[in-house]
Design an enzyme around this catalytic site. Structure first.
Site, PDB file in Angstrom:
ATOM      1  N   GLY A   1       0.838  -1.204   0.000  1.00  0.00           N
ATOM      2  CA  GLY A   1       0.000   0.000   0.000  1.00  0.00           C
ATOM      3  C   GLY A   1       0.865   1.244   0.000  1.00  0.00           C
TER       4      GLY A   1
ATOM      5  N   SER B   1       1.274   3.314  -2.486  1.00  0.00           N
ATOM      6  CA  SER B   1       0.875   4.299  -3.505  1.00  0.00           C
ATOM      7  C   SER B   1       0.352   5.608  -2.916  1.00  0.00           C
ATOM      8  CB  SER B   1      -0.192   3.685  -4.429  1.00  0.00           C
ATOM      9  OG  SER B   1      -1.177   3.024  -3.670  1.00  0.00           O
ATOM     10  N   ARG B   2      -0.276   5.513  -1.752  1.00  0.00           N
ATOM     11  CA  ARG B   2      -0.954   6.705  -1.221  1.00  0.00           C
ATOM     12  C   ARG B   2      -0.752   6.807   0.289  1.00  0.00           C
ATOM     13  NH1 ARG B   2      -6.509   5.978  -1.397  1.00  0.00           N
ATOM     14  NH2 ARG B   2      -6.385   3.798  -2.030  1.00  0.00           N
TER      15      ARG B   2
ATOM     16  N   VAL C   1      -2.649  -7.883  -1.687  1.00  0.00           N
ATOM     17  CA  VAL C   1      -2.011  -8.594  -0.567  1.00  0.00           C
ATOM     18  C   VAL C   1      -2.891  -9.721  -0.031  1.00  0.00           C
ATOM     19  CG1 VAL C   1      -0.535  -6.652   0.176  1.00  0.00           C
ATOM     20  CG2 VAL C   1      -2.822  -6.940   1.190  1.00  0.00           C
TER      21      VAL C   1
ATOM     22  N   SER D   1      -3.605  -0.197  14.392  1.00  0.00           N
ATOM     23  CA  SER D   1      -4.505   0.933  14.647  1.00  0.00           C
ATOM     24  C   SER D   1      -4.890   0.968  16.115  1.00  0.00           C
ATOM     25  CB  SER D   1      -5.777   0.778  13.803  1.00  0.00           C
ATOM     26  OG  SER D   1      -6.744   1.734  14.192  1.00  0.00           O
TER      27      SER D   1
ATOM     28  N   TYR E   1     -12.490  -4.388  11.415  1.00  0.00           N
ATOM     29  CA  TYR E   1     -11.195  -3.692  11.403  1.00  0.00           C
ATOM     30  C   TYR E   1     -10.459  -3.900  12.741  1.00  0.00           C
ATOM     31  CZ  TYR E   1      -8.123   0.410  10.500  1.00  0.00           C
ATOM     32  OH  TYR E   1      -7.060   1.261  10.302  1.00  0.00           O
TER      33      TYR E   1
ATOM     34  N   LYS F   1      -6.837  -5.807  13.066  1.00  0.00           N
ATOM     35  CA  LYS F   1      -5.645  -5.146  13.612  1.00  0.00           C
ATOM     36  C   LYS F   1      -5.192  -5.815  14.909  1.00  0.00           C
ATOM     37  CE  LYS F   1      -5.271  -1.904  10.416  1.00  0.00           C
ATOM     38  NZ  LYS F   1      -4.228  -2.035   9.387  1.00  0.00           N
TER      39      LYS F   1
HETATM   40  P1  NAP Z   1      -5.174   4.990   2.364  1.00  0.00           P
HETATM   41  O1  NAP Z   1      -4.749   6.390   2.177  1.00  0.00           O
HETATM   42  O2  NAP Z   1      -6.598   4.621   2.145  1.00  0.00           O
HETATM   43  O3  NAP Z   1      -4.236   4.058   1.458  1.00  0.00           O
HETATM   44  C1  NAP Z   1      -4.434   2.674   1.468  1.00  0.00           C
HETATM   45  C2  NAP Z   1      -3.290   2.024   0.735  1.00  0.00           C
HETATM   46  O4  NAP Z   1      -3.462   0.600   0.798  1.00  0.00           O
HETATM   47  C3  NAP Z   1      -3.257   2.377  -0.744  1.00  0.00           C
HETATM   48  O5  NAP Z   1      -1.914   2.463  -1.146  1.00  0.00           O
HETATM   49  C4  NAP Z   1      -3.937   1.174  -1.403  1.00  0.00           C
HETATM   50  O6  NAP Z   1      -3.531   0.940  -2.743  1.00  0.00           O
HETATM   51  C5  NAP Z   1      -3.444   0.062  -0.521  1.00  0.00           C
HETATM   52  N1  NAP Z   1      -4.288  -1.134  -0.579  1.00  0.00           N
HETATM   53  C6  NAP Z   1      -5.592  -1.247  -0.244  1.00  0.00           C
HETATM   54  N2  NAP Z   1      -6.006  -2.519  -0.440  1.00  0.00           N
HETATM   55  C7  NAP Z   1      -4.936  -3.211  -0.902  1.00  0.00           C
HETATM   56  C8  NAP Z   1      -4.719  -4.557  -1.279  1.00  0.00           C
HETATM   57  N3  NAP Z   1      -5.717  -5.462  -1.215  1.00  0.00           N
HETATM   58  N4  NAP Z   1      -3.485  -4.937  -1.722  1.00  0.00           N
HETATM   59  C9  NAP Z   1      -2.479  -4.029  -1.801  1.00  0.00           C
HETATM   60  N5  NAP Z   1      -2.629  -2.724  -1.435  1.00  0.00           N
HETATM   61  C10 NAP Z   1      -3.841  -2.330  -0.994  1.00  0.00           C
HETATM   62  O7  NAP Z   1      -4.860   4.491   3.849  1.00  0.00           O
HETATM   63  P2  NAP Z   1      -3.893   5.096   4.982  1.00  0.00           P
HETATM   64  O8  NAP Z   1      -4.695   5.986   5.834  1.00  0.00           O
HETATM   65  O9  NAP Z   1      -2.621   5.557   4.390  1.00  0.00           O
HETATM   66  O10 NAP Z   1      -3.656   3.759   5.842  1.00  0.00           O
HETATM   67  C11 NAP Z   1      -2.457   2.995   5.776  1.00  0.00           C
HETATM   68  C12 NAP Z   1      -2.473   1.999   6.912  1.00  0.00           C
HETATM   69  O11 NAP Z   1      -2.569   2.675   8.160  1.00  0.00           O
HETATM   70  C13 NAP Z   1      -3.643   1.024   6.878  1.00  0.00           C
HETATM   71  O12 NAP Z   1      -3.240  -0.260   7.285  1.00  0.00           O
HETATM   72  C14 NAP Z   1      -4.600   1.604   7.884  1.00  0.00           C
HETATM   73  O13 NAP Z   1      -5.453   0.617   8.423  1.00  0.00           O
HETATM   74  C15 NAP Z   1      -3.647   2.169   8.910  1.00  0.00           C
HETATM   75  N6  NAP Z   1      -4.215   3.214   9.733  1.00  0.00           N
HETATM   76  C16 NAP Z   1      -4.633   4.387   9.201  1.00  0.00           C
HETATM   77  C17 NAP Z   1      -5.188   5.340  10.031  1.00  0.00           C
HETATM   78  C18 NAP Z   1      -5.664   6.683   9.530  1.00  0.00           C
HETATM   79  O14 NAP Z   1      -6.234   7.432  10.328  1.00  0.00           O
HETATM   80  N7  NAP Z   1      -5.466   7.029   8.277  1.00  0.00           N
HETATM   81  C19 NAP Z   1      -5.326   5.089  11.396  1.00  0.00           C
HETATM   82  C20 NAP Z   1      -4.889   3.883  11.897  1.00  0.00           C
HETATM   83  C21 NAP Z   1      -4.346   2.942  11.069  1.00  0.00           C
HETATM   84  P3  NAP Z   1      -4.282   1.659  -4.009  1.00  0.00           P
HETATM   85  O15 NAP Z   1      -3.781   3.080  -4.048  1.00  0.00           O
HETATM   86  O16 NAP Z   1      -3.855   0.852  -5.193  1.00  0.00           O
HETATM   87  O17 NAP Z   1      -5.741   1.580  -3.724  1.00  0.00           O
END
Ligand code: NAP
Length: 245
Positions: free
Chosen positions: A11, A13-14, A63, A143, A156, A160
């Site tokens: 993940g 990419s973003r 994944v 998380s 979720y 986690k």
């Molecule tokens: P995000 O901006 O929504 O980005 C999600 C990333 O995961 C993207 O790069 C996406 O790829 C990739 N992805 C999704 N499904 C996938 C799959 N099946 N196989 C491979 N890649 C996949 O999320 P984020 O906020 O950066 O979150 C990153 C991590 O931090 C996650 O595990 C999330 O649970 C955790 N987290 C986030 C927060 C928060 O507040 N943001 C809080 C706690 C934990 P594409 O671009 O190709 O879709």
């Protein structure tokens, strides 16, 4: 650092994953950027890594799909035996919230499949070379929900919390090989994942009175991935602006 040393970010990419890719490049690693659907975003991350004078490789795989992980990631490793993946960041994750009675089987399976099975699928492929190399850093993005549980996120929170258990167990299996395994538990971080949340309302319950940034999570990830963090393993480090966890 040798140009043959790589960090793999699922993940990448973003969001948090992209910031982590850039941090790995700053640490001197080539970066393998995994994504599932957003090719343009993955290419933007790769460009940003190359702008830091590090090589970037993009690997598209889901994944959650064990065969695809074996074929594409395993295939890359087989074809690049001169390169070593020293750092693995299991970051790919999605949320799909619903109260349990309204949650579909697909919502449960999808969230568990990506966060929990995904961590297993990717780590299984990446770990053996680390063991042989007697060095590695594995960092699992979990998380606050996995620590305290969040209503509307039974899927979720379970995913986690499962990764947290796996982190603690694997850390003990591989510590003698100089491989650390830790988890990072963010609270609310400003990314696409939280774009639909009512930030103005939610900041009231965060002692720091703001959401965190992907950069702040990447900075912590960078420390855990560094050589200096060699005696920290099996831990869950929270980064949440003081939210009780
Ligand atoms: P995000 O901006 O929504 O980005 C999600 C990333 O995961 C993207 O790069 C996406 O790829 C990739 N992805 C999704 N499904 C996938 C799959 N099946 N196989 C491979 N890649 C996949 O999320 P984020 O906020 O950066 O979150 C990153 C991590 O931090 C996650 O595990 C999330 O649970 C955790 N987290 C986030 C927060 C928060 O507040 N943001 C809080 C706690 C934990 P594409 O671009 O190709 O879709």
């Amino acid at each position: 650092m040798s140009q043959n040393k790589y960090a793999l970010v699922t993940g990448g990419s973003r969001g948090i994953g992209r910031a982590v890719c850039l941090k790995m490049a700053e640490l001197g690693y080539g970066v393998i950027i995994n994504y599932k659907g957003n090719k343009d975003a993955a290419e933007e991350t790769a460009e940003a890594v190359r702008a830091l004078n590090q090589p970037a490789e993009i690997l598209c795989f889901d994944v959650a799909d064990r065969d695809e992980v074996k074929e594409i990631l395993g295939g890359w490793m087989e074809a690049n035996k001169d390169k070593v993946v020293e750092v693995l960041i299991n970051n790919a994750g999605v949320r799909s919230d619903a109260l349990l009675p309204m949650m579909s089987d697909e919502q449960w399976d999808n969230v568990l499949g990506i966060s929990l099975q995904g961590m297993y699928n990717v780590t299984k492929v990446a770990l053996t070379p680390m063991v042989l190399n007697r060095y590695g850093r594995i960092i699992n993005m979990v998380s606050l929900s996995g620590l305290k549980g969040m209503p509307g996120q039974v899927n979720y929170s379970a995913a986690k919390a499962g990764v947290i258990g796996a982190t603690k167990a694997l850390a003990q299996e591989v510590a003698r090989r100089n491989i650390t395994v830790n988890a990072i538990a963010p609270g609310f971080i400003k990314t696409d994942m939280t774009a639909d949340l009512d930030e103005k309302e939610l900041v009231n319950m965060i002692p720091a009175k703001r959401f965190g940034t992907a950069q702040e999570v990447a900075d912590l990830t960078g420390f855990l991935a560094s050589k200096n963090a060699g005696y920290i393993t099996g831990q869950v480090i929270s980064i949440n602006g003081g939210l009780y966890s």
